[in-house]
Enzyme design. Sequence first.
Site, PDB file in Angstrom:
ATOM      1  N   ASP A  35      18.827 -43.679 -23.085  1.00 21.55           N
ATOM      2  CA  ASP A  35      19.930 -43.058 -22.525  1.00 21.55           C
ATOM      3  C   ASP A  35      21.113 -43.963 -22.519  1.00 21.55           C
ATOM      4  O   ASP A  35      21.890 -44.509 -21.490  1.00 21.55           O
ATOM      5  CB  ASP A  35      19.630 -42.949 -20.936  1.00 21.55           C
ATOM      6  CG  ASP A  35      20.704 -42.475 -20.067  1.00 21.55           C
ATOM      7  OD1 ASP A  35      21.554 -41.619 -20.669  1.00 21.55           O
ATOM      8  OD2 ASP A  35      20.865 -42.872 -18.934  1.00 21.55           O
TER       9      ASP A  35
ATOM     10  N   ASN B 200      10.620 -50.566 -22.554  1.00 22.99           N
ATOM     11  CA  ASN B 200      11.263 -49.802 -21.244  1.00 22.99           C
ATOM     12  C   ASN B 200      10.634 -48.610 -21.349  1.00 22.99           C
ATOM     13  O   ASN B 200      11.096 -47.968 -22.435  1.00 22.99           O
ATOM     14  CB  ASN B 200      12.549 -50.132 -21.250  1.00 22.99           C
ATOM     15  CG  ASN B 200      12.987 -49.191 -20.097  1.00 22.99           C
ATOM     16  OD1 ASN B 200      12.993 -49.686 -18.862  1.00 22.99           O
ATOM     17  ND2 ASN B 200      13.523 -47.947 -20.070  1.00 22.99           N
ATOM     18  N   GLU B 201       9.917 -48.029 -20.211  1.00 24.92           N
ATOM     19  CA  GLU B 201       9.375 -46.808 -20.159  1.00 24.92           C
ATOM     20  C   GLU B 201       8.702 -46.098 -21.424  1.00 24.92           C
ATOM     21  O   GLU B 201       9.169 -44.999 -21.862  1.00 24.92           O
ATOM     22  CB  GLU B 201      10.644 -45.855 -19.617  1.00 24.92           C
ATOM     23  CG  GLU B 201      11.212 -46.563 -18.340  1.00 24.92           C
ATOM     24  CD  GLU B 201      12.007 -45.153 -17.722  1.00 24.92           C
ATOM     25  OE1 GLU B 201      12.644 -44.547 -18.341  1.00 24.92           O
ATOM     26  OE2 GLU B 201      12.296 -45.466 -16.422  1.00 24.92           O
TER      27      GLU B 201
ATOM     28  N   TYR C  11      12.976 -42.819  -9.307  1.00 25.43           N
ATOM     29  CA  TYR C  11      14.254 -42.191  -8.962  1.00 25.43           C
ATOM     30  C   TYR C  11      14.079 -41.175  -8.075  1.00 25.43           C
ATOM     31  O   TYR C  11      14.415 -39.856  -8.108  1.00 25.43           O
ATOM     32  CB  TYR C  11      14.727 -41.431 -10.352  1.00 25.43           C
ATOM     33  CG  TYR C  11      15.360 -42.936 -11.314  1.00 25.43           C
ATOM     34  CD1 TYR C  11      16.731 -42.986 -10.821  1.00 25.43           C
ATOM     35  CD2 TYR C  11      14.697 -43.328 -12.095  1.00 25.43           C
ATOM     36  CE1 TYR C  11      17.325 -44.169 -11.849  1.00 25.43           C
ATOM     37  CE2 TYR C  11      15.391 -44.295 -13.021  1.00 25.43           C
ATOM     38  CZ  TYR C  11      16.642 -44.719 -12.766  1.00 25.43           C
ATOM     39  OH  TYR C  11      17.305 -45.526 -13.128  1.00 25.43           O
TER      40      TYR C  11
ATOM     41  N   GLU D 167      14.132 -50.464 -11.780  1.00 21.63           N
ATOM     42  CA  GLU D 167      15.244 -49.500 -11.467  1.00 21.63           C
ATOM     43  C   GLU D 167      15.086 -48.458 -10.545  1.00 21.63           C
ATOM     44  O   GLU D 167      14.045 -47.983 -10.279  1.00 21.63           O
ATOM     45  CB  GLU D 167      15.455 -48.628 -12.709  1.00 21.63           C
ATOM     46  CG  GLU D 167      15.790 -48.994 -14.190  1.00 21.63           C
ATOM     47  CD  GLU D 167      16.009 -48.163 -15.593  1.00 21.63           C
ATOM     48  OE1 GLU D 167      15.848 -47.006 -15.376  1.00 21.63           O
ATOM     49  OE2 GLU D 167      15.639 -48.762 -16.519  1.00 21.63           O
TER      50      GLU D 167
ATOM     51  N   LYS E 212      25.267 -44.330 -12.820  1.00 19.58           N
ATOM     52  CA  LYS E 212      24.742 -45.029 -11.741  1.00 19.58           C
ATOM     53  C   LYS E 212      25.086 -46.521 -11.298  1.00 19.58           C
ATOM     54  O   LYS E 212      24.352 -46.985 -10.458  1.00 19.58           O
ATOM     55  CB  LYS E 212      23.239 -45.025 -12.118  1.00 19.58           C
ATOM     56  CG  LYS E 212      22.547 -43.706 -11.986  1.00 19.58           C
ATOM     57  CD  LYS E 212      21.024 -43.637 -12.219  1.00 19.58           C
ATOM     58  CE  LYS E 212      20.524 -42.271 -12.333  1.00 19.58           C
ATOM     59  NZ  LYS E 212      21.008 -41.632 -13.871  1.00 19.58           N
TER      60      LYS E 212
ATOM     61  N   TRP F  43      19.440 -49.655 -10.670  1.00 17.29           N
ATOM     62  CA  TRP F  43      20.300 -49.043 -11.927  1.00 17.29           C
ATOM     63  C   TRP F  43      21.546 -48.486 -11.484  1.00 17.29           C
ATOM     64  O   TRP F  43      21.447 -47.434 -10.927  1.00 17.29           O
ATOM     65  CB  TRP F  43      19.232 -48.230 -12.475  1.00 17.29           C
ATOM     66  CG  TRP F  43      19.566 -47.669 -13.692  1.00 17.29           C
ATOM     67  CD1 TRP F  43      20.168 -46.617 -14.387  1.00 17.29           C
ATOM     68  CD2 TRP F  43      19.469 -48.359 -15.118  1.00 17.29           C
ATOM     69  NE1 TRP F  43      20.316 -46.600 -15.706  1.00 17.29           N
ATOM     70  CE2 TRP F  43      20.043 -47.753 -16.283  1.00 17.29           C
ATOM     71  CE3 TRP F  43      18.795 -49.918 -15.485  1.00 17.29           C
ATOM     72  CZ2 TRP F  43      20.056 -48.349 -17.402  1.00 17.29           C
ATOM     73  CZ3 TRP F  43      19.004 -50.318 -16.517  1.00 17.29           C
ATOM     74  CH2 TRP F  43      19.555 -49.618 -17.783  1.00 17.29           C
TER      75      TRP F  43
HETATM   76  C1  GCB Z   1      15.876 -44.712 -17.032  1.00 19.46           C
HETATM   77  C2  GCB Z   1      16.061 -45.570 -17.982  1.00 19.46           C
HETATM   78  C3  GCB Z   1      17.545 -46.003 -18.300  1.00 19.46           C
HETATM   79  C4  GCB Z   1      18.413 -44.738 -18.018  1.00 19.46           C
HETATM   80  C5  GCB Z   1      17.834 -44.303 -16.212  1.00 19.46           C
HETATM   81  C6  GCB Z   1      18.781 -42.995 -15.839  1.00 19.46           C
HETATM   82  O1  GCB Z   1      14.591 -44.600 -16.453  1.00 19.46           O
HETATM   83  O2  GCB Z   1      15.129 -46.546 -18.176  1.00 19.46           O
HETATM   84  O3  GCB Z   1      17.476 -46.270 -19.613  1.00 19.46           O
HETATM   85  O4  GCB Z   1      19.546 -44.710 -17.967  1.00 19.46           O
HETATM   86  O5  GCB Z   1      16.581 -44.013 -16.321  1.00 19.46           O
HETATM   87  O6  GCB Z   1      19.965 -43.196 -15.319  1.00 19.46           O
HETATM   88  O7  GCB Z   1      18.186 -41.930 -16.153  1.00 19.46           O
END
Ligand code: GCB
Length: 591
Positions: free
Chosen positions: A162, A413-414, A469, A504, A568, A549
């Site tokens: 992203d 990452n993820e 999230y 995050e 964000k 994040w």
């Molecule tokens: C995540 C990613 C990050 C994205 C973020 C988002 O989990 O690691 O790269 O930018 O979510 O804002 O969706």
Amino acid sequence: MLRPQDTSCRERKCLNGIWRFRLDPDGVGQSQRWFAGRLPEAGEMAVPASFNDIGTDPAVRNHCGQVWYQTTARIPRGWDGERIVVHFESATHRATVWVGDVEVCTHEGGYTPFEANVTGQVRAGESVRLTVMVDNRLSFSSIPPGVVEQTPAGPRQRYWHDFFNYAGLHRNVWLSCTPTTYVDDLTVVTGLADADGTVDYRVEVAGPGEPGVAVALRDADGMQVATGSGPAGTLTVPGVHPWAPGDGYLYDLEVTLVADTGPVDSYHQSVGIRTVAVDGTRFLINGVPFHFKGFGKHEDIEVLGKAHNDAYLLRDFALLDWIGANSFRTSHYPYAEDVIDCADRHGVVLIDETAAVGLNTGLGGGMFGGKAYPTFSAETIGEQTQAVHAQAIRELIARDKNHPSVVVWSIANEPESHTPEAEDYFRPLFDIARQADPTRPVGFVNVMMAPHGKCRVSQFGDVLMLNRYYGWYVHTGDLAAAEAAWQAELDGWAGEGKPIIVTEYGADTYPGEHSVLATPWTEEYQIAYLEMNHRVFDRVRAVVGEQIWNFADFATTSGIVRVGGNRKGVFTRDRKPKAAAFAMRRRWRGE
Ligand code: GCB
């Protein structure tokens, strides 16, 4: 590989500036030998910069393929008889370099340095043509991965991360000279015992002869506090001033190679004397429990894209200090070495990440592209990707191993992490990281789709790093439901007995959007969302870190869930505070 330095035996010359530049949409430059003369039909490009946002032409911004850079540089007269190197701090995502007509190196991976010994191609006092072909394409054998899809409108780059695929020469380019017998590498490992500090050092020497090795450690006032000789040894520092979060105290280690005729090389390494350990669910720096407060960041600014910029670096560190942050993660790639140096000096703690982001084709619900691909398979992310990923881990650790600020290696990452294929893919990569550095905890960042009980990769990590999230991508706008779900999941992870860093959590926030009710996208919702998370964290003893994040808004690919990029940020892209910045300052500074 050591970064070029000016010392009593070495010199460096920075090649940053305006270079000749052109796109190569048909990929013909190499066969037409564009390197063999003045780059034909070239425009101009700043180095360092991403090439994407300098001009106004969409063909440049969205270019997918090779681009060419060229400059002419003069080799200083005094470098006769020295070993001459051309050094790139990065080229995103791969590069081939020619000096004159001769190809001198290629490098895969957009965020780590590479260099070539060009002594045979250049003459002191004369000028040389330096040509670089940079390729911004991502594939299933690059880190990060991606795929170029052929469409009726032309090739289109898809990827599962992203942030915008900025590319080019993002960092310094150096010409440098060393003696022909030189310090090739240096590793320091530090320890603390009561009031004493220790510095284990190991020097690798290359070139002819067998010079002696002398080392001297000086404190921040320049007073010599320890000396040693031989290629490896341990220095003891009585009454040590440790490096600690918020106290970036650095010693200077000078390595001198000494021949019968006198000193032949000198190299300086700053050294922060500290320890890092995981003890049950505690994360210890110098034996003291540490709580990570900070952000996931990006290298991302207007116009420059992903280029390093010293002014923004200092601005960001000033804002980190203002808000009371003590740490950040180099999400989602190794940052410029100047950033890591700055963290060392400021006592800011880093989680240092490879560029292995988006190894997860299931992410984003189609947000990152249309076609469906399996993540791990012989045709997609497979053995070749794994080999490139292993090399990315080695190069990150080789570059950053001596930095006291770096306390955790994040190897991805993820990624997809709930499948047997993921387990097989990652097991050897953890081993590679630990072989390269047995002194620091290793982990990876877990995605919401592989929650507690389903993740098959977390077993390999020394720490648990979670991106969640709740209240944004799930239970959007319903913070009560989000709080209950998040608490339940976190309680599960806490049972693993490892420290948990929430790497995050965040909510997109459009600056200036307000509501008396906490409604998604408003500044009020960002605060309420963060407060909900903090209530959960404060109830779980194993949580040793909270990294929001993101530090600042940043550029992404276009998409229906992105408004001028990812919003964000606690700061806007131009580093203005949103209301949440003041709320975080209260929590982290206790003011
Ligand atoms: C995540 C990613 C990050 C994205 C973020 C988002 O989990 O690691 O790269 O930018 O979510 O804002 O969706």
